[in-house]
Design an enzyme around this catalytic site. Structure first.
Site, PDB file in Angstrom:
ATOM      1  N   GLY A   1      47.263  36.566  56.754  1.00  0.00           N
ATOM      2  CA  GLY A   1      48.638  36.432  57.231  1.00  0.00           C
ATOM      3  C   GLY A   1      49.188  35.020  57.113  1.00  0.00           C
ATOM      4  O   GLY A   1      50.091  34.644  57.855  1.00  0.00           O
TER       5      GLY A   1
ATOM      6  N   LYS B   1      41.837  23.750  45.059  1.00  0.00           N
ATOM      7  CA  LYS B   1      42.910  22.946  44.471  1.00  0.00           C
ATOM      8  C   LYS B   1      44.213  23.670  44.783  1.00  0.00           C
ATOM      9  O   LYS B   1      44.273  24.908  44.749  1.00  0.00           O
ATOM     10  CB  LYS B   1      42.710  22.833  42.964  1.00  0.00           C
ATOM     11  CG  LYS B   1      43.852  22.146  42.266  1.00  0.00           C
ATOM     12  CD  LYS B   1      43.370  21.290  41.107  1.00  0.00           C
ATOM     13  CE  LYS B   1      44.510  20.420  40.607  1.00  0.00           C
ATOM     14  NZ  LYS B   1      44.611  19.164  41.342  1.00  0.00           N
ATOM     15  N   TYR B   2      45.255  22.915  45.110  1.00  0.00           N
ATOM     16  CA  TYR B   2      46.535  23.534  45.419  1.00  0.00           C
ATOM     17  C   TYR B   2      47.359  23.606  44.134  1.00  0.00           C
ATOM     18  O   TYR B   2      47.783  22.570  43.603  1.00  0.00           O
ATOM     19  CB  TYR B   2      47.257  22.716  46.493  1.00  0.00           C
ATOM     20  CG  TYR B   2      48.462  23.425  47.053  1.00  0.00           C
ATOM     21  CD1 TYR B   2      48.342  24.660  47.668  1.00  0.00           C
ATOM     22  CD2 TYR B   2      49.731  22.849  46.971  1.00  0.00           C
ATOM     23  CE1 TYR B   2      49.444  25.318  48.183  1.00  0.00           C
ATOM     24  CE2 TYR B   2      50.842  23.498  47.489  1.00  0.00           C
ATOM     25  CZ  TYR B   2      50.690  24.737  48.096  1.00  0.00           C
ATOM     26  OH  TYR B   2      51.782  25.388  48.605  1.00  0.00           O
TER      27      TYR B   2
ATOM     28  N   LYS C   1      54.600  37.115  52.285  1.00  0.00           N
ATOM     29  CA  LYS C   1      55.401  37.834  51.293  1.00  0.00           C
ATOM     30  C   LYS C   1      56.707  38.364  51.887  1.00  0.00           C
ATOM     31  O   LYS C   1      56.714  38.873  53.001  1.00  0.00           O
ATOM     32  CB  LYS C   1      54.589  39.018  50.760  1.00  0.00           C
ATOM     33  CG  LYS C   1      53.292  38.602  50.108  1.00  0.00           C
ATOM     34  CD  LYS C   1      52.306  39.760  50.040  1.00  0.00           C
ATOM     35  CE  LYS C   1      50.943  39.252  49.594  1.00  0.00           C
ATOM     36  NZ  LYS C   1      49.893  40.271  49.751  1.00  0.00           N
TER      37      LYS C   1
ATOM     38  N   GLU D   1      43.582  40.024  45.279  1.00  0.00           N
ATOM     39  CA  GLU D   1      44.689  39.083  45.096  1.00  0.00           C
ATOM     40  C   GLU D   1      44.303  37.925  44.176  1.00  0.00           C
ATOM     41  O   GLU D   1      43.217  37.358  44.307  1.00  0.00           O
ATOM     42  CB  GLU D   1      45.121  38.528  46.461  1.00  0.00           C
ATOM     43  CG  GLU D   1      45.651  39.605  47.395  1.00  0.00           C
ATOM     44  CD  GLU D   1      46.347  39.047  48.628  1.00  0.00           C
ATOM     45  OE1 GLU D   1      47.243  39.730  49.154  1.00  0.00           O
ATOM     46  OE2 GLU D   1      46.003  37.926  49.070  1.00  0.00           O
TER      47      GLU D   1
ATOM     48  N   GLU E   1      41.476  36.452  47.116  1.00  0.00           N
ATOM     49  CA  GLU E   1      40.799  37.198  48.185  1.00  0.00           C
ATOM     50  C   GLU E   1      40.992  38.687  47.947  1.00  0.00           C
ATOM     51  O   GLU E   1      41.815  39.097  47.124  1.00  0.00           O
ATOM     52  CB  GLU E   1      41.364  36.820  49.557  1.00  0.00           C
ATOM     53  CG  GLU E   1      42.821  37.199  49.725  1.00  0.00           C
ATOM     54  CD  GLU E   1      43.248  37.234  51.194  1.00  0.00           C
ATOM     55  OE1 GLU E   1      42.383  37.357  52.076  1.00  0.00           O
ATOM     56  OE2 GLU E   1      44.451  37.161  51.443  1.00  0.00           O
TER      57      GLU E   1
ATOM     58  N   ASN F   1      41.851  42.266  50.075  1.00  0.00           N
ATOM     59  CA  ASN F   1      42.251  42.900  51.331  1.00  0.00           C
ATOM     60  C   ASN F   1      41.731  44.329  51.327  1.00  0.00           C
ATOM     61  O   ASN F   1      42.011  45.097  50.403  1.00  0.00           O
ATOM     62  CB  ASN F   1      43.764  42.885  51.493  1.00  0.00           C
ATOM     63  CG  ASN F   1      44.266  41.484  51.752  1.00  0.00           C
ATOM     64  OD1 ASN F   1      43.665  40.736  52.524  1.00  0.00           O
ATOM     65  ND2 ASN F   1      45.338  41.103  51.098  1.00  0.00           N
TER      66      ASN F   1
ATOM     67  N   ARG G   1      42.292  47.204  52.853  1.00  0.00           N
ATOM     68  CA  ARG G   1      43.136  48.146  53.618  1.00  0.00           C
ATOM     69  C   ARG G   1      44.352  48.510  52.756  1.00  0.00           C
ATOM     70  O   ARG G   1      44.543  47.944  51.685  1.00  0.00           O
ATOM     71  CB  ARG G   1      43.633  47.454  54.872  1.00  0.00           C
ATOM     72  CG  ARG G   1      44.312  46.126  54.521  1.00  0.00           C
ATOM     73  CD  ARG G   1      45.076  45.517  55.657  1.00  0.00           C
ATOM     74  NE  ARG G   1      45.311  44.100  55.462  1.00  0.00           N
ATOM     75  CZ  ARG G   1      46.270  43.552  54.745  1.00  0.00           C
ATOM     76  NH1 ARG G   1      47.128  44.305  54.088  1.00  0.00           N
ATOM     77  NH2 ARG G   1      46.387  42.252  54.623  1.00  0.00           N
TER      78      ARG G   1
HETATM   79  P1  ADP Z   1      46.253  35.010  53.539  1.00  0.00           P
HETATM   80  O1  ADP Z   1      44.953  35.743  53.536  1.00  0.00           O
HETATM   81  O2  ADP Z   1      46.500  34.245  54.800  1.00  0.00           O
HETATM   82  O3  ADP Z   1      47.413  35.852  53.110  1.00  0.00           O
HETATM   83  P2  ADP Z   1      45.883  33.966  50.875  1.00  0.00           P
HETATM   84  O4  ADP Z   1      44.588  33.334  50.515  1.00  0.00           O
HETATM   85  O5  ADP Z   1      46.099  35.385  50.436  1.00  0.00           O
HETATM   86  O6  ADP Z   1      46.077  33.876  52.455  1.00  0.00           O
HETATM   87  O7  ADP Z   1      47.098  33.086  50.368  1.00  0.00           O
HETATM   88  C1  ADP Z   1      48.409  33.381  50.713  1.00  0.00           C
HETATM   89  C2  ADP Z   1      49.378  32.572  49.867  1.00  0.00           C
HETATM   90  O8  ADP Z   1      49.124  31.168  50.019  1.00  0.00           O
HETATM   91  C3  ADP Z   1      49.306  32.832  48.387  1.00  0.00           C
HETATM   92  O9  ADP Z   1      50.037  33.955  47.988  1.00  0.00           O
HETATM   93  C4  ADP Z   1      49.896  31.530  47.835  1.00  0.00           C
HETATM   94  O10 ADP Z   1      51.296  31.513  47.934  1.00  0.00           O
HETATM   95  C5  ADP Z   1      49.358  30.482  48.798  1.00  0.00           C
HETATM   96  N1  ADP Z   1      48.106  29.899  48.286  1.00  0.00           N
HETATM   97  C6  ADP Z   1      46.850  30.210  48.671  1.00  0.00           C
HETATM   98  N2  ADP Z   1      45.938  29.480  47.985  1.00  0.00           N
HETATM   99  C7  ADP Z   1      46.618  28.691  47.146  1.00  0.00           C
HETATM  100  C8  ADP Z   1      46.245  27.691  46.157  1.00  0.00           C
HETATM  101  N3  ADP Z   1      44.976  27.383  45.924  1.00  0.00           N
HETATM  102  N4  ADP Z   1      47.245  27.074  45.480  1.00  0.00           N
HETATM  103  C9  ADP Z   1      48.553  27.385  45.712  1.00  0.00           C
HETATM  104  N5  ADP Z   1      48.954  28.285  46.610  1.00  0.00           N
HETATM  105  C10 ADP Z   1      48.006  28.932  47.330  1.00  0.00           C
END
Ligand code: ADP
Length: 452
Positions: free
Chosen positions: A164, A201-202, A237, A275, A288, A290, A292
């Site tokens: 989330g 890495k972002y 989202k 994802e 990751e 999910n 469900r």
């Molecule tokens: P959650 O499980 O809390 O939904 P996610 O790992 O699915 O978290 O990541 C949710 C969102 O965060 C992604 O859709 C993206 O927008 C952003 N994000 C996550 N990891 C990265 C990354 N390494 N670089 C850029 N954006 C990221």
């Protein structure tokens, strides 16, 4: 097949599951908190049980009350919906230990994927690409600084138990790192009861692309193509579509195959989503899984003509997948908008209250999944999703025109909603051209207020 299914959830998803059960000829049990007495899921189910006070921990998160509700009503299966206990391995185990079928994967599969750092390791082992980052958990800020220096800034600190959009913090450089690391740990502990974190890495302008998978008890796993969920706010989202404007058939096959490989490795049963982040250069990275049904599942249903919730129930009853597709059978284009009781101009502040007037859109290719009605009170205790508007068209352009039409004729009065904001996004040249990434809304703040 089961006789009676208890839905351990509320809101639109509880109704969605009740509909699927009715089509399959199964009786249903609704559970509700004191705040949801007047909810439609209670009215449409065959049986209902009040499970406690409004805060989720006293009702929708209370495992023993849910099991007791199933036992007194004679339910032989439980569908968890999404959120609440849907990805809680202990809940899945307890349901099964009580001789009730859990409509979803095993507790073990939930745990394997629920720890995101462990899931990353599994992906790595299977040669599914992951975002460069720490090989596993990062113990402290000093260890983190070393990893970050190696992979290069900006980096993102992520909670291993995350979900989330919580427990994630970006560090632009070394100076910010220690603070971001501490904040991510704190937030993770508060939200998930665990402060374990890892590093990635972002990526600067990725798209969020995810693959719907479905597995049965007979060793088969298939995928049902991708969804693009790049329009986000604070990593959550808001709008989803299928197919992705950025994915061609070759890429679809590659990402789909990677998702199936991962799900097959753990013998995955039921509906799941793998994802990925899709980088500007076309590289994709596992993020990751999910375990469900997801909020955005209807866009896949509209493009495949396949009822994912009915299939979840069939598969849980031991039936084989009713057909196997892997990336074929997509027809047309679908878009979903999440309509929330929030004010985008005020930082998406929740706007609970009474819905004084309600009229949903309709016409060809328009679907509205909602639990609200005129006179309904939006309680302040849960998420603020009011409705999902899903449209399907023969082309993306037709779907876009349909969504504009649908949003503009959707009447909800009494609470502030995100409809005007969504309608502006549907007209923004970058969205119209399919040229969005997860930072799109940060670059277009005028969409929030409607002022240029
Ligand atoms: P959650 O499980 O809390 O939904 P996610 O790992 O699915 O978290 O990541 C949710 C969102 O965060 C992604 O859709 C993206 O927008 C952003 N994000 C996550 N990891 C990265 C990354 N390494 N670089 C850029 N954006 C990221």
């Amino acid at each position: 097949m089961f006789k009676k299914v208890l839905i351990a959830n509320r809101g639109e998803i509880a109704l969605r599951v009740i509909r699927a059960c009715k089509e399959l000829g199964l009786a249903t049990v609704a559970v509700y908190s004191e705040a949801d007495r007047e909810s439609l899921h209670v009215r449409f189910a065959d049986d209902d049980v009040c499970i406690g006070r409004p805060p989720a921990r006293d009702s929708y998160l209370n495992i023993s009350r849910l099991i007791a509700a199933a036992e007194i009503t004679g339910a032989d299966a439980i569908h968890p919906g999404y959120g609440f206990l849907a990805e809680n391995g202990e809940f899945a185990d307890t349901v099964r230990a009580s001789n009730i079928t859990f409509i979803g994967p095993t507790g073990e599969q939930i745990r394997q994927m629920g720890d995101k750092a462990a899931a990353r390791k599994l992906a790595h082992k299977l040669k599914v690409p992951t975002v460069p980052g720490s090989p596993g958990l990062v113990a402290d800020a000093d260890a983190g600084l070393k990893v970050a220096a190696k992979i290069g800034y900006p980096v993102i600190v992520k909670a291993a138990a995350g979900g989330g959009g919580k427990g994630m913090r970006v560090a632009a450089d070394e100076d910010q790192f220690t603070q971001s690391f501490g904040l991510a740990k704190q937030e993770a502990l508060a939200a998930f009861g665990s402060d374990e974190v890892y590093l990635e890495k972002y990526l600067s302008r990725p798209r969020h692309v995810e693959i719907q998978v479905m597995g049965d008890n007979h060793g088969r796993v298939m995928h049902l193509c991708e969804r693009d969920c790049s329009v986000q706010r604070r990593h959550q989202k808001l709008i989803e579509e299928a197919p992705s404007p950025a994915v061609d058939q070759t890429l679809r096959e590659d990402v789909g195959e990677a998702a199936v490989r991962l799900a097959s490795e753990i013998g995955y049963v039921g509906a799941g989503t793998v994802e990925f982040l899709l980088d500007e250069d076309g590289s994709f990275y596992f993020m990751e899984m999910n375990t469900r049904i997801q909020v955005e599942h209807p866009v896949t249903e509209m493009c495949t003509n396949f009822d994912l919730v009915k299939e979840q129930i069939r598969v849980a009853a031991g039936e084989p997948l009713s057909f196997v597709m892997n990336g074929q059978r997509l027809r047309g284009h679908a878009i979903e908008c999440r309509v929330n009781a929030e004010d985008p101009a005020r930082n998406f502040q929740p706007s609970p209250g009474v819905v004084t007037a309600y009229h949903p859109p309709g016409g060809p290719g328009v679907r509205v999944d909602t639990h609200i009605y005129a006179g309904y009170t939006v309680p302040p205790f849960y998420d603020s999703l009011l409705a999902k508007v899903i449209v399907h068209g023969n082309s993306r352009d037709e779907a876009l025109a349909r969504m504009r039409q649908a949003l503009d004729s959707f009447i909800i009065e009494g609470v502030t909603t995100t409809i005007p904001f969504l309608s502006r996004v549907m007209r923004h040249p970058d969205f119209v051209a399919g040229r969005v990434d997860t930072k799109f809304l940060e670059r277009a703040p005028q969409l929030l207020t409607g002022q240029e």
